[in-house]
Enzyme design. Structure first.
Site, PDB file in Angstrom:
ATOM      1  N   ASN A  26      12.131 -13.496  48.641  1.00 27.71           N
ATOM      2  CA  ASN A  26      11.923 -14.716  47.860  1.00 27.71           C
ATOM      3  C   ASN A  26      10.469 -15.155  48.004  1.00 27.71           C
ATOM      4  O   ASN A  26       9.805 -14.795  48.994  1.00 27.71           O
ATOM      5  CB  ASN A  26      12.859 -15.842  48.307  1.00 27.71           C
ATOM      6  CG  ASN A  26      13.191 -15.761  49.781  1.00 27.71           C
ATOM      7  OD1 ASN A  26      12.310 -15.972  50.602  1.00 27.71           O
ATOM      8  ND2 ASN A  26      14.420 -15.377  50.115  1.00 27.71           N
ATOM      9  N   SER A  58      18.802 -18.696  44.433  1.00 28.01           N
ATOM     10  CA  SER A  58      19.521 -17.833  45.360  1.00 28.01           C
ATOM     11  C   SER A  58      20.413 -16.816  44.638  1.00 28.01           C
ATOM     12  O   SER A  58      21.160 -17.171  43.725  1.00 28.01           O
ATOM     13  CB  SER A  58      20.397 -18.669  46.295  1.00 28.01           C
ATOM     14  OG  SER A  58      21.022 -17.824  47.249  1.00 28.01           O
ATOM     15  N   GLY A  59      20.270 -15.554  45.044  1.00 28.36           N
ATOM     16  CA  GLY A  59      21.213 -14.529  44.594  1.00 28.36           C
ATOM     17  C   GLY A  59      21.071 -14.093  43.158  1.00 28.36           C
ATOM     18  O   GLY A  59      21.929 -13.392  42.627  1.00 28.36           O
ATOM     19  N   SER A 108      16.793 -20.660  46.955  1.00 27.71           N
ATOM     20  CA  SER A 108      16.962 -19.555  47.890  1.00 27.71           C
ATOM     21  C   SER A 108      17.568 -20.023  49.213  1.00 27.71           C
ATOM     22  O   SER A 108      17.280 -21.128  49.690  1.00 27.71           O
ATOM     23  CB  SER A 108      15.590 -18.928  48.189  1.00 27.71           C
ATOM     24  OG  SER A 108      15.651 -18.098  49.333  1.00 27.71           O
ATOM     25  N   SER A 109      18.365 -19.134  49.818  1.00 24.68           N
ATOM     26  CA  SER A 109      18.955 -19.462  51.124  1.00 24.68           C
ATOM     27  C   SER A 109      17.854 -19.617  52.193  1.00 24.68           C
ATOM     28  O   SER A 109      18.066 -20.228  53.226  1.00 24.68           O
ATOM     29  CB  SER A 109      19.921 -18.355  51.549  1.00 24.68           C
ATOM     30  OG  SER A 109      19.236 -17.095  51.537  1.00 24.68           O
ATOM     31  N   ASP A 110      16.667 -19.055  51.924  1.00 27.50           N
ATOM     32  CA  ASP A 110      15.557 -19.153  52.878  1.00 27.50           C
ATOM     33  C   ASP A 110      14.668 -20.363  52.615  1.00 27.50           C
ATOM     34  O   ASP A 110      13.601 -20.501  53.229  1.00 27.50           O
ATOM     35  CB  ASP A 110      14.706 -17.881  52.823  1.00 27.50           C
ATOM     36  CG  ASP A 110      15.449 -16.669  53.381  1.00 27.50           C
ATOM     37  OD1 ASP A 110      15.379 -15.591  52.769  1.00 27.50           O
ATOM     38  OD2 ASP A 110      16.133 -16.829  54.420  1.00 27.50           O
ATOM     39  N   HIS A 117       8.693 -13.854  51.336  1.00 25.46           N
ATOM     40  CA  HIS A 117       9.572 -13.189  52.308  1.00 25.46           C
ATOM     41  C   HIS A 117      10.078 -11.901  51.675  1.00 25.46           C
ATOM     42  O   HIS A 117      10.571 -11.925  50.537  1.00 25.46           O
ATOM     43  CB  HIS A 117      10.749 -14.095  52.647  1.00 25.46           C
ATOM     44  CG  HIS A 117      11.837 -13.429  53.438  1.00 25.46           C
ATOM     45  ND1 HIS A 117      11.591 -12.666  54.550  1.00 25.46           N
ATOM     46  CD2 HIS A 117      13.189 -13.424  53.248  1.00 25.46           C
ATOM     47  CE1 HIS A 117      12.738 -12.230  55.032  1.00 25.46           C
ATOM     48  NE2 HIS A 117      13.726 -12.655  54.267  1.00 25.46           N
ATOM     49  N   HIS A 173      11.865  -7.723  52.463  1.00 25.20           N
ATOM     50  CA  HIS A 173      12.558  -6.824  53.400  1.00 25.20           C
ATOM     51  C   HIS A 173      11.948  -5.433  53.261  1.00 25.20           C
ATOM     52  O   HIS A 173      12.660  -4.435  53.258  1.00 25.20           O
ATOM     53  CB  HIS A 173      14.054  -6.791  53.086  1.00 25.20           C
ATOM     54  CG  HIS A 173      14.782  -8.044  53.494  1.00 25.20           C
ATOM     55  ND1 HIS A 173      16.094  -8.053  53.864  1.00 25.20           N
ATOM     56  CD2 HIS A 173      14.372  -9.314  53.590  1.00 25.20           C
ATOM     57  CE1 HIS A 173      16.459  -9.284  54.183  1.00 25.20           C
ATOM     58  NE2 HIS A 173      15.436 -10.067  54.020  1.00 25.20           N
ATOM     59  N   ASP A 177      -8.694  -5.664  57.681  1.00 27.39           N
ATOM     60  CA  ASP A 177      -9.120  -6.414  56.486  1.00 27.39           C
ATOM     61  C   ASP A 177      -8.251  -7.643  56.256  1.00 27.39           C
ATOM     62  O   ASP A 177      -8.635  -8.551  55.526  1.00 27.39           O
ATOM     63  CB  ASP A 177      -9.023  -5.505  55.252  1.00 27.39           C
ATOM     64  CG  ASP A 177     -10.255  -4.609  55.105  1.00 27.39           C
ATOM     65  OD1 ASP A 177     -10.195  -3.659  54.324  1.00 27.39           O
ATOM     66  OD2 ASP A 177     -11.266  -4.886  55.789  1.00 27.39           O
ATOM     67  N   HIS A 200      14.894  -9.570  61.742  1.00 28.90           N
ATOM     68  CA  HIS A 200      15.039  -9.958  60.333  1.00 28.90           C
ATOM     69  C   HIS A 200      14.020  -9.188  59.494  1.00 28.90           C
ATOM     70  O   HIS A 200      14.237  -8.026  59.170  1.00 28.90           O
ATOM     71  CB  HIS A 200      14.894 -11.487  60.228  1.00 28.90           C
ATOM     72  CG  HIS A 200      15.203 -12.039  58.876  1.00 28.90           C
ATOM     73  ND1 HIS A 200      15.440 -13.370  58.656  1.00 28.90           N
ATOM     74  CD2 HIS A 200      15.300 -11.449  57.665  1.00 28.90           C
ATOM     75  CE1 HIS A 200      15.674 -13.576  57.372  1.00 28.90           C
ATOM     76  NE2 HIS A 200      15.590 -12.419  56.752  1.00 28.90           N
ATOM     77  N   TYR A 232     -22.495  -9.968  49.901  1.00 27.86           N
ATOM     78  CA  TYR A 232     -22.947  -8.703  50.515  1.00 27.86           C
ATOM     79  C   TYR A 232     -24.432  -8.841  50.800  1.00 27.86           C
ATOM     80  O   TYR A 232     -25.045  -9.843  50.470  1.00 27.86           O
ATOM     81  CB  TYR A 232     -22.680  -7.518  49.588  1.00 27.86           C
ATOM     82  CG  TYR A 232     -23.617  -7.440  48.400  1.00 27.86           C
ATOM     83  CD1 TYR A 232     -24.768  -6.654  48.440  1.00 27.86           C
ATOM     84  CD2 TYR A 232     -23.378  -8.202  47.268  1.00 27.86           C
ATOM     85  CE1 TYR A 232     -25.645  -6.608  47.375  1.00 27.86           C
ATOM     86  CE2 TYR A 232     -24.245  -8.172  46.192  1.00 27.86           C
ATOM     87  CZ  TYR A 232     -25.391  -7.366  46.248  1.00 27.86           C
ATOM     88  OH  TYR A 232     -26.263  -7.349  45.197  1.00 27.86           O
TER      89      TYR A 232
HETATM   90  O1  LIG Z   1      16.751 -12.963  54.367  1.00 20.72           O
HETATM   91  C1  LIG Z   1      17.563 -12.754  53.491  1.00 20.72           C
HETATM   92  C2  LIG Z   1      18.812 -12.035  53.783  1.00 20.72           C
HETATM   93  O2  LIG Z   1      18.740 -11.546  55.117  1.00 20.72           O
HETATM   94  C3  LIG Z   1      17.201 -13.192  52.119  1.00 20.72           C
HETATM   95  O3  LIG Z   1      15.984 -12.520  51.772  1.00 20.72           O
HETATM   96  C4  LIG Z   1      18.211 -12.867  51.057  1.00 20.72           C
HETATM   97  O4  LIG Z   1      18.345 -11.505  50.901  1.00 20.72           O
HETATM   98  C5  LIG Z   1      17.745 -13.470  49.764  1.00 20.72           C
HETATM   99  O5  LIG Z   1      18.418 -14.649  49.666  1.00 20.72           O
HETATM  100  P1  LIG Z   1      18.226 -15.585  48.393  1.00 20.72           P
HETATM  101  O6  LIG Z   1      16.751 -15.884  48.286  1.00 20.72           O
HETATM  102  O7  LIG Z   1      18.687 -14.780  47.165  1.00 20.72           O
HETATM  103  O8  LIG Z   1      19.077 -16.773  48.678  1.00 20.72           O
END
Ligand SMILES: O=C(CO)[C@@H](O)[C@H](O)COP(=O)(O)O
Length: 235
Positions: free
Chosen positions: A28, A44-45, A73-75, A94, A96, A119, A168, A226
């Site tokens: 996200n 989210s999702g 978003s859940s984050d 964020h 993965h 850098d 994570h 430079y």
């Molecule tokens: O950290 C995580 C899951 O571990 C998140 O990155 C979800 O994978 C994405 O969640 P949403 O942003 O869709 O709520």
């Protein structure tokens, strides 16, 4: 009302799969408007290919949804914690991405073996401590922000524009959310190179402080300077 902010966040979010930094709906991005005390974040999702600018959710610094019909978003609490703590930044990403997430899952910082890394970061890419069962069990996403802020300590968040969350994955940031995306791409490249370097040379030392300083201080692109080290002239 927040069209430009939503577009900024939208462009950053849909660029994540393009850069190969996420699969499915992982990851996200958020962009902040500090003057109006809000930030735009991915819903989210939602499938990235189906996402629209109008789907971006506007959240204030109390965590309340100000505009939008979808759940943020859940984050979101992690983004909010970082945007509150690092006033210099304009956005958070964020992902993965595989190699950086492998270091995060192993609880290992990414050592600084070369100039590509230097850098972007003024040293190794840090990893947070493991979160306690209490922290995981309560407000996990907010506590994730807390352990990132704790791990950075008093260093300039623009000198270390990202952290690996233990068990994570990476969070990155920058003066703009577009810069935060660039850092997320760089973190994945750096993690992959570091992993291969360690396969080739398991006892490889980190680079010398002089080389780190030279590259971290040297900036690239049209706004960079430079020429002689003591007489900066615009390029
Ligand atoms: O950290 C995580 C899951 O571990 C998140 O990155 C979800 O994978 C994405 O969640 P949403 O942003 O869709 O709520």
């Amino acid at each position: 009302m927040y069209t430009e902010l939503k577009r900024e966040a939208y462009e950053a979010n849909v660029s994540l799969p393009r850069h190969g930094l996420i699969n499915l709906t992982f990851g996200n991005a958020s962009a902040v408007d500090r003057a109006r005390g809000v930030f735009a974040i991915k819903p989210s999702g939602v499938d990235y290919t189906a996402m629209t600018v109008e789907d971006m959710v506007i959240v204030d610094f109390d965590g309340k949804r100000v505009e939008g019909t979808l759940n943020p978003s859940s984050d979101t609490p992690t983004h909010r914690r970082l945007l509150m703590a690092f006033e210099e930044i304009g956005g958070v990403v964020h992902t993965h991405s595989s190699h950086a997430t492998a270091f995060a899952q192993a609880g290992m910082p990414i050592p600084i073996f070369g100039t590509t890394h230097a850098d972007y970061f003024n040293g190794e890419i840090p990893v947070t401590r493991k979160m306690t069962a209490e922290e995981i069990g309560t407000a996990y996403e907010w506590e994730t922000g807390n352990v990132i802020v704790e791990r950075l300590g008093n260093v300039d968040p623009l000198d270390f524009p990202g952290v690996l969350v233990n068990r994570h994955a990476p969070f990155t940031w920058g003066k703009t959310v577009a810069k935060a995306v660039e850092v997320a791409v760089a973190v994945e490249c750096i993690a992959h190179m570091a992993m291969m370097s360690l396969q080739l040379a398991p006892k490889l030392p980190q680079i010398e402080p002089e080389l780190l300083a030279k590259h971290f201080k040297r900036k690239h692109g049209p706004g960079a300077y430079y020429g002689q080290s003591d007489t900066k002239t615009k390029s």
